[in-house]
Scaffold this motif. Structure first.
Motif, PDB file in Angstrom:
ATOM      1  N   GLY A 172       6.295 -11.141  55.871  1.00 44.27           N
ATOM      2  CA  GLY A 172       6.029 -10.096  56.850  1.00 44.27           C
ATOM      3  C   GLY A 172       4.747 -10.372  57.608  1.00 44.27           C
ATOM      4  N   GLY A 173       4.296  -9.399  58.390  1.00 45.09           N
ATOM      5  CA  GLY A 173       3.095  -9.586  59.181  1.00 45.09           C
ATOM      6  C   GLY A 173       3.298 -10.641  60.258  1.00 45.09           C
ATOM      7  N   PRO A 174       2.214 -11.243  60.748  1.00 43.38           N
ATOM      8  CA  PRO A 174       2.319 -12.237  61.817  1.00 43.38           C
ATOM      9  C   PRO A 174       3.150 -13.463  61.448  1.00 43.38           C
ATOM     10  N   VAL A 175       3.324 -13.725  60.149  1.00 45.63           N
ATOM     11  CA  VAL A 175       4.172 -14.843  59.734  1.00 45.63           C
ATOM     12  C   VAL A 175       5.646 -14.508  59.934  1.00 45.63           C
ATOM     13  N   GLY A 176       6.001 -13.259  59.722  1.00 49.65           N
ATOM     14  CA  GLY A 176       7.387 -12.840  59.841  1.00 49.65           C
ATOM     15  C   GLY A 176       7.824 -12.547  61.256  1.00 49.65           C
ATOM     16  N   ASP A 177       6.854 -12.214  62.130  1.00 46.49           N
ATOM     17  CA  ASP A 177       7.197 -11.858  63.499  1.00 46.49           C
ATOM     18  C   ASP A 177       5.936 -11.943  64.337  1.00 46.49           C
ATOM     19  N   SER A 178       6.079 -12.304  65.597  1.00 44.01           N
ATOM     20  CA  SER A 178       4.917 -12.309  66.488  1.00 44.01           C
ATOM     21  C   SER A 178       4.493 -10.884  66.801  1.00 44.01           C
ATOM     22  N   GLY A 179       3.228 -10.713  67.160  1.00 42.86           N
ATOM     23  CA  GLY A 179       2.718  -9.396  67.507  1.00 42.86           C
ATOM     24  C   GLY A 179       2.103  -9.400  68.894  1.00 42.86           C
ATOM     25  N   LEU A 180       2.064  -8.234  69.516  1.00 43.80           N
ATOM     26  CA  LEU A 180       1.527  -8.107  70.869  1.00 43.80           C
ATOM     27  C   LEU A 180       0.967  -6.700  71.074  1.00 43.80           C
ATOM     28  N   THR A 181      -0.204  -6.630  71.681  1.00 40.49           N
ATOM     29  CA  THR A 181      -0.800  -5.338  72.000  1.00 40.49           C
ATOM     30  C   THR A 181       0.134  -4.500  72.873  1.00 40.49           C
ATOM     31  N   GLY A 182       0.233  -3.211  72.562  1.00 40.29           N
ATOM     32  CA  GLY A 182       0.935  -2.279  73.432  1.00 40.29           C
ATOM     33  C   GLY A 182       2.435  -2.258  73.304  1.00 40.29           C
ATOM     34  N   ARG A 183       2.964  -2.861  72.232  1.00 38.91           N
ATOM     35  CA  ARG A 183       4.415  -2.914  72.098  1.00 38.91           C
ATOM     36  C   ARG A 183       4.965  -1.773  71.241  1.00 38.91           C
ATOM     37  N   LYS A 184       4.115  -0.847  70.845  1.00 39.90           N
ATOM     38  CA  LYS A 184       4.568   0.297  70.046  1.00 39.90           C
ATOM     39  C   LYS A 184       4.171   1.605  70.726  1.00 39.90           C
ATOM     40  N   ILE A 185       4.502   1.710  72.026  1.00 42.45           N
ATOM     41  CA  ILE A 185       4.047   2.867  72.786  1.00 42.45           C
ATOM     42  C   ILE A 185       4.715   4.168  72.349  1.00 42.45           C
ATOM     43  N   ILE A 186       5.935   4.102  71.847  1.00 45.21           N
ATOM     44  CA  ILE A 186       6.593   5.322  71.380  1.00 45.21           C
ATOM     45  C   ILE A 186       6.023   5.748  70.032  1.00 45.21           C
ATOM     46  N   VAL A 187       5.754   4.782  69.173  1.00 44.22           N
ATOM     47  CA  VAL A 187       5.070   5.075  67.907  1.00 44.22           C
ATOM     48  C   VAL A 187       3.701   5.691  68.182  1.00 44.22           C
ATOM     49  N   ASP A 188       3.008   5.182  69.201  1.00 41.90           N
ATOM     50  CA  ASP A 188       1.659   5.650  69.507  1.00 41.90           C
ATOM     51  C   ASP A 188       1.633   7.079  70.032  1.00 41.90           C
ATOM     52  N   THR A 189       2.753   7.573  70.569  1.00 44.74           N
ATOM     53  CA  THR A 189       2.727   8.881  71.235  1.00 44.74           C
ATOM     54  C   THR A 189       3.532   9.931  70.462  1.00 44.74           C
ATOM     55  N   TYR A 190       4.740  10.243  70.898  1.00 43.77           N
ATOM     56  CA  TYR A 190       5.464  11.383  70.329  1.00 43.77           C
ATOM     57  C   TYR A 190       6.798  11.001  69.694  1.00 43.77           C
ATOM     58  N   GLY A 191       6.952   9.737  69.382  1.00 41.43           N
ATOM     59  CA  GLY A 191       8.160   9.299  68.695  1.00 41.43           C
ATOM     60  C   GLY A 191       9.430   9.434  69.501  1.00 41.43           C
ATOM     61  N   GLY A 192       9.293   9.431  70.833  1.00 43.97           N
ATOM     62  CA  GLY A 192      10.463   9.561  71.693  1.00 43.97           C
ATOM     63  C   GLY A 192      10.899  10.989  71.944  1.00 43.97           C
ATOM     64  N   TYR A 193      10.148  11.958  71.437  1.00 42.82           N
ATOM     65  CA  TYR A 193      10.531  13.368  71.555  1.00 42.82           C
ATOM     66  C   TYR A 193      10.392  13.880  72.988  1.00 42.82           C
ATOM     67  N   CYS A 194       9.545  13.228  73.767  1.00 42.31           N
ATOM     68  CA  CYS A 194       9.380  13.607  75.164  1.00 42.31           C
ATOM     69  C   CYS A 194       9.300  12.329  75.986  1.00 42.31           C
ATOM     70  N   PRO A 195       9.337  12.422  77.320  1.00 38.91           N
ATOM     71  CA  PRO A 195       9.268  11.202  78.136  1.00 38.91           C
ATOM     72  C   PRO A 195       7.960  10.447  77.940  1.00 38.91           C
ATOM     73  N   HIS A 196       7.964   9.171  78.337  1.00 38.50           N
ATOM     74  CA  HIS A 196       6.777   8.322  78.273  1.00 38.50           C
ATOM     75  C   HIS A 196       6.605   7.646  79.622  1.00 38.50           C
ATOM     76  N   GLY A 197       5.385   7.609  80.112  1.00 38.54           N
ATOM     77  CA  GLY A 197       5.128   7.000  81.412  1.00 38.54           C
ATOM     78  C   GLY A 197       5.236   5.491  81.415  1.00 38.54           C
TER      79      GLY A 197
END
Length: 392
Positions: free
Chosen positions: A242-267
């Motif tokens: 797991g971690g970076p060995v299991g998959d590449s990572g990138l800043t800003g790729r979890k915007i729904i996790v960061d906000t409301y879980g998809g419960y409302c729109p996201h810009g």
């Protein structure tokens, strides 16, 4: 009776994308500790054996980016080869340029100030775009229940790993919660999913027993669980790599996790690594603050705010509020309250929320909203809103 299911997910700080978010925000904090007027747009990517930091930064600060990267990665728990990634020895690449002078022009000298205006008209928005805020009274954090519980599960996974309760756990992990709503109110938990990285020497039966006992039972309210609730713990049966060995990572790729879980729109804009002149971040924080205070005041059970900006322009080009029929006040009346209480111009909200400070690394995991300790989560305007509403 109207029945529906809604699902939200969260990830731990060891997820590759979250490793990158933490690094980007750690760089931002280190710069802000020396230069509060810095312009920072820092992005990170990672993969097996390396971390790359890139972006546009204009600052008087002098920071050791490789040292910041190594500390951030090791603090997560990737500090030796046994867990698959080692912040002490991984390769680090840095590619940083200055902010475009064309962007800086619009931020430093807004359209309004060229035509006259007050001090807060001096600085325009750092980009165009729309940002959403949201709040609901279905949890104590005034967040939607699915994302509220999913974040708690992910945070608990990290807690039992770091405090030694479950020593075989590794930093990467995910959670997911499905809530059944009856007439738009949370009724029960339909399903819980937890996937956690682990050492190779532990059996699946032990993992499933321990996660249910030490993680799920600690987080999910018992009165929301019934005989039909489904539990999926490491459903593939194995999660060693797991971690970076299991998959590449990138800043800003979890915007729904960061906000409301998809419960409302996201810009669509990401947060981590951006200074507050980027309204992708600061206006989203302010929109959450506005909505949370509306709900905390008691004048609505649910509130969503949509704010849009043009680059180089201080005043929003549009502001729209929606309480989804949960208020005795019209959306137009609540719009009036918002306009009366809050200033949504970028420089005004930056000062009001004290966003030129090194407060961002703590936001990089378990959601930017619904957690104590951040200025945008304060409900200091709730009483003023309630009093103003009585006059309408």
């Amino acid at each position: 009776m109207n029945r529906r299911l809604f699902t939200s997910e969260s990830v731990t700080e060891g997820h590759p994308d979250k490793v990158c978010d933490k690094v980007s925000d750690s760089v931002l904090d280190a710069i802000f500790a020396q230069d509060k007027m810095a312009r920072v747009a820092c992005e990170t990517c990672c993969n097996t054996g390396f971390v790359m930091v890139m972006g546009e930064i204009t600052t008087t600060a002098v920071v050791d980016i490789p040292a910041i990267v190594r500390k951030a990665v090791c603090d997560i728990g990737y500090d030796n080869s046994e867990v698959g990634f080692d912040g002490n020895t991984c390769a680090i690449m840095v590619s940083i340029d200055k902010q475009s002078p064309d962007i800086a022009l619009g931020v430093d000298n807004s359209v309004e100030v060229r035509d006259g205006g007050d001090d807060y008209d001096q600085n325009g928005a750092g980009d165009q775009g729309m940002m959403f805020g949201f709040a609901t009274n279905e949890t104590e954090s005034l967040m939607p229940m699915p994302i509220h519980l999913a974040h708690k599960l992910s945070a608990r996974l990290t807690e039992v790993r770091k405090n030694g309760t479950l020593k075989y756990l590794r930093p990467d992990g995910k959670s997911q919660v499905t809530v059944e709503y009856i007439d738009d109110k949370p009724s029960r938990i339909e399903a819980v999913v937890v996937s956690t990285q682990h050492s190779a020497d532990v059996d699946l039966e032990t993992i499933r027993h321990d996660i249910k006992l030490h993680v799920i039972s600690n987080v999910i309210p018992k009165d929301l669980i019934d005989e039909n609730t489904k539990f999926f713990i490491n459903p593939t049966g194995r999660f060693v790599v797991g971690g970076p060995v299991g998959d590449s990572g990138l800043t800003g790729r979890k915007i729904i996790v960061d906000t409301y879980g998809g419960y409302c729109p996201h810009g669509g804009g990401a947060f981590s690594g951006k200074d507050p002149t980027k309204v992708d971040r600061s206006a989203a924080y302010m929109a959450r603050h506005v909505c949370k205070n509306i709900v905390a005041s008691g004048i609505a059970d649910k509130c969503q705010l949509d704010v849009a900006y043009a680059i180089g322009v201080a005043k929003p080009v549009s502001v729209q509020v929606n309480t989804f029929g949960t208020s005795k006040y019209t959306n137009e009346q609540i719009q009036f309250i918002i306009d009366s209480v809050f200033d949504l111009r970028p420089s005004a909200l930056i000062d009001y929320l004290c966003l030129r400070a090194p407060v961002y690394e703590k936001t990089s995991s378990y959601g930017h909203f619904g957690r104590d300790g951040f200025s945008w989560e304060a409900t200091n305007k709730a009483d003023e809103i309630a009093a103003l509403a009585k006059t309408l």
